[in-house]
Design a protein around this motif. Structure first.
Motif, PDB file in Angstrom:
ATOM      1  N   ARG A 169      -2.669  15.934  11.488  1.00 18.33           N
ATOM      2  CA  ARG A 169      -4.023  15.447  11.731  1.00 18.33           C
ATOM      3  C   ARG A 169      -4.967  16.596  12.116  1.00 18.33           C
ATOM      4  NH1 ARG A 169      -4.718  10.444   9.699  1.00 18.33           N
ATOM      5  NH2 ARG A 169      -6.596  10.394  11.005  1.00 18.33           N
ATOM      6  N   GLN A 170      -6.236  16.266  12.299  1.00 18.12           N
ATOM      7  CA  GLN A 170      -7.264  17.291  12.468  1.00 18.12           C
ATOM      8  C   GLN A 170      -7.086  18.106  13.744  1.00 18.12           C
ATOM      9  OE1 GLN A 170      -7.805  14.006  12.526  1.00 18.12           O
ATOM     10  NE2 GLN A 170      -9.382  13.421  14.002  1.00 18.12           N
ATOM     11  N   GLY A 171      -7.473  19.388  13.641  1.00 19.12           N
ATOM     12  CA  GLY A 171      -7.506  20.259  14.809  1.00 19.12           C
ATOM     13  C   GLY A 171      -6.171  20.745  15.324  1.00 19.12           C
ATOM     14  N   VAL A 172      -5.104  20.545  14.586  1.00 19.58           N
ATOM     15  CA  VAL A 172      -3.775  20.983  15.030  1.00 19.58           C
ATOM     16  C   VAL A 172      -3.679  22.506  14.938  1.00 19.58           C
ATOM     17  CG1 VAL A 172      -1.311  20.968  14.413  1.00 19.58           C
ATOM     18  CG2 VAL A 172      -2.612  18.828  14.455  1.00 19.58           C
ATOM     19  N   VAL A 173      -3.009  23.118  15.910  1.00 22.03           N
ATOM     20  CA  VAL A 173      -2.725  24.549  15.889  1.00 22.03           C
ATOM     21  C   VAL A 173      -1.263  24.759  15.497  1.00 22.03           C
ATOM     22  CG1 VAL A 173      -2.508  26.646  17.288  1.00 22.03           C
ATOM     23  CG2 VAL A 173      -4.469  25.118  17.620  1.00 22.03           C
ATOM     24  N   LEU A 174      -1.048  25.505  14.422  1.00 17.73           N
ATOM     25  CA  LEU A 174       0.304  25.851  13.970  1.00 17.73           C
ATOM     26  C   LEU A 174       0.455  27.364  14.091  1.00 17.73           C
ATOM     27  CD1 LEU A 174       0.534  23.567  10.797  1.00 17.73           C
ATOM     28  CD2 LEU A 174       1.506  23.132  13.060  1.00 17.73           C
ATOM     29  N   ASN A 175       0.919  27.814  15.240  1.00 12.58           N
ATOM     30  CA  ASN A 175       1.073  29.243  15.490  1.00 12.58           C
ATOM     31  C   ASN A 175       2.489  29.650  15.066  1.00 12.58           C
ATOM     32  OD1 ASN A 175       1.516  31.826  16.821  1.00 12.58           O
ATOM     33  ND2 ASN A 175      -0.442  31.437  17.813  1.00 12.58           N
ATOM     34  N   ASP A 176       2.591  30.117  13.831  1.00 18.42           N
ATOM     35  CA  ASP A 176       3.898  30.348  13.207  1.00 18.42           C
ATOM     36  C   ASP A 176       4.384  31.788  13.324  1.00 18.42           C
ATOM     37  OD1 ASP A 176       1.764  31.058  11.384  1.00 18.42           O
ATOM     38  OD2 ASP A 176       3.252  31.202   9.783  1.00 18.42           O
ATOM     39  N   ARG A 177       4.010  32.487  14.378  1.00 18.80           N
ATOM     40  CA  ARG A 177       4.419  33.885  14.511  1.00 18.80           C
ATOM     41  C   ARG A 177       5.934  34.024  14.465  1.00 18.80           C
ATOM     42  NH1 ARG A 177       1.005  36.583  19.380  1.00 18.80           N
ATOM     43  NH2 ARG A 177       2.252  38.395  18.740  1.00 18.80           N
ATOM     44  N   GLY A 178       6.653  33.122  15.123  1.00 24.73           N
ATOM     45  CA  GLY A 178       8.114  33.177  15.111  1.00 24.73           C
ATOM     46  C   GLY A 178       8.735  32.260  14.082  1.00 24.73           C
ATOM     47  N   LEU A 209       9.603  36.008  20.079  1.00 24.70           N
ATOM     48  CA  LEU A 209       9.418  35.079  18.968  1.00 24.70           C
ATOM     49  C   LEU A 209      10.635  34.163  18.862  1.00 24.70           C
ATOM     50  CD1 LEU A 209       8.010  37.561  16.292  1.00 24.70           C
ATOM     51  CD2 LEU A 209       6.744  36.233  17.997  1.00 24.70           C
ATOM     52  N   THR A 210      10.386  32.868  18.783  1.00 22.06           N
ATOM     53  CA  THR A 210      11.460  31.884  18.652  1.00 22.06           C
ATOM     54  C   THR A 210      11.059  30.836  17.629  1.00 22.06           C
ATOM     55  OG1 THR A 210      12.032  32.161  20.988  1.00 22.06           O
ATOM     56  CG2 THR A 210      12.947  30.248  19.860  1.00 22.06           C
ATOM     57  N   ALA A 211      11.831  30.698  16.579  1.00 20.77           N
ATOM     58  CA  ALA A 211      11.509  29.716  15.542  1.00 20.77           C
ATOM     59  C   ALA A 211      11.556  28.296  16.103  1.00 20.77           C
ATOM     60  CB  ALA A 211      12.478  29.852  14.376  1.00 20.77           C
ATOM     61  N   ILE A 212      10.636  27.456  15.658  1.00 23.74           N
ATOM     62  CA  ILE A 212      10.558  26.058  16.049  1.00 23.74           C
ATOM     63  C   ILE A 212      10.944  25.188  14.864  1.00 23.74           C
ATOM     64  CG2 ILE A 212       8.959  24.184  16.633  1.00 23.74           C
ATOM     65  CD1 ILE A 212       9.456  25.823  19.014  1.00 23.74           C
ATOM     66  N   GLU A 213      11.806  24.208  15.092  1.00 29.71           N
ATOM     67  CA  GLU A 213      12.139  23.238  14.051  1.00 29.71           C
ATOM     68  C   GLU A 213      11.857  21.834  14.571  1.00 29.71           C
ATOM     69  OE1 GLU A 213      15.772  21.874  11.043  1.00 29.71           O
ATOM     70  OE2 GLU A 213      15.896  23.768  12.168  1.00 29.71           O
ATOM     71  N   ILE A 214      11.026  21.134  13.853  1.00 32.28           N
ATOM     72  CA  ILE A 214      10.686  19.760  14.207  1.00 32.28           C
ATOM     73  C   ILE A 214      11.470  18.849  13.272  1.00 32.28           C
ATOM     74  CG2 ILE A 214       8.817  18.073  14.430  1.00 32.28           C
ATOM     75  CD1 ILE A 214       6.911  20.415  14.867  1.00 32.28           C
ATOM     76  N   GLY A 215      12.362  18.056  13.834  1.00 32.45           N
ATOM     77  CA  GLY A 215      13.273  17.240  13.036  1.00 32.45           C
ATOM     78  C   GLY A 215      12.576  16.140  12.255  1.00 32.45           C
TER      79      GLY A 215
END
Length: 246
Positions: A169-178, A209-215
């Motif tokens: 949805r709108q305005g989400v921040v996806l900071n994918d550095r890790g 940096l730590t990877a995030i996984e959303i199931g």
């Protein structure tokens, strides 16, 4: 370019006129073809510059700027800033950035931001399709049936994987550095923030940096925050959703 129809789409959804839809699809196809054909950062910057010139200034790019008149300096600044080569993005300052991956994506990330800041970005039908088209050239992976709404903020883009039927949805921040991987059917509510990095409390230059996984099928509520190292299991619910009182 095949435009995937979301699984939850309904027949009565708002729709542009047939003439407008034809023009929108032709434009998206043109952009998709151009970014598929051209990977050199300088050429991609030219493509984006030329598109933004028409979106913001209403005229094709061309001709020399008059650099002698101080009265025209603001217009010159606008014209020059529409060119991604003259733009500095925050991610460009980060020490962990992969310059080789970043270079061809920077013009597309600028296009993503500037599209959403223009009146075009508020066109719901066009915006959903534009972001998915551009995302296929930016992200590590983009599934089908994805819906990305207005104002979603990206960092690198190349560390982001989005599986099928995800809704952001709108305005989400996806900071994918890790690195961020979003599983099938995930819904991320408005203005949620997903971070894959963390700072040392005593040294802001010390970044881990730590990877995030959303199931799969997880739900991230509006304004919720997912921090680096946090594990989101399949079907998990993070944050509070409005619900009917009983």
């Amino acid at each position: 370019m095949r435009m995937a129809t979301p699984a939850n789409a309904i027949a009565t959804a708002p729709h542009p006129t047939p003439e407008a839809e034809e023009i929108y699809r032709r434009w998206l196809q043109f952009l998709d073809d151009e970014f598929t054909r051209h990977h050199v950062p300088e050429r991609r910057s030219e493509i984006v510059r030329d598109q933004l010139y028409q979106i913001y200034l209403g005229r094709p790019h061309g001709g020399k700027l008059n650099l002698t008149l101080t009265s025209e300096l603001p217009g010159n600044v606008v014209s020059l800033t529409l060119d991604p080569e003259n733009v500095t993005l925050e991610a460009g300052h980060f020490k962990d950035i992969d310059r080789k991956k970043w270079a061809p994506l920077k013009p597309l990330l600028w296009f993503w931001k500037m599209f959403d800041r223009s009146p075009l970005g508020l066109n719901h039908w066009l915006g959903l399709r534009f972001r998915c088209m551009l995302g296929r050239h930016i992200f590590a992976h983009m599934g089908t049936g994805v819906r990305i709404y207005h104002g979603v903020d990206l960092t690198y883009g190349y560390n982001l994987t989005i599986e099928d039927n995800v809704e952001i949805r709108q305005g989400v921040v996806l900071n994918d550095r890790g690195g961020i991987k979003i599983g099938k059917g995930v819904v991320i509510g408005s203005f949620a923030r997903i971070y894959s990095h963390a700072f040392a409390l005593d040294d802001m230059e010390n970044v881990s940096l730590t990877a995030i996984e959303i199931g799969e099928q997880a739900r991230i509520a509006s304004h919720a925050i997912v921090l680096a190292g946090q594990k989101v299991e399949p079907h998990a619910v993070i944050g509070d959703f409005p619900s009917e009182k009983r």
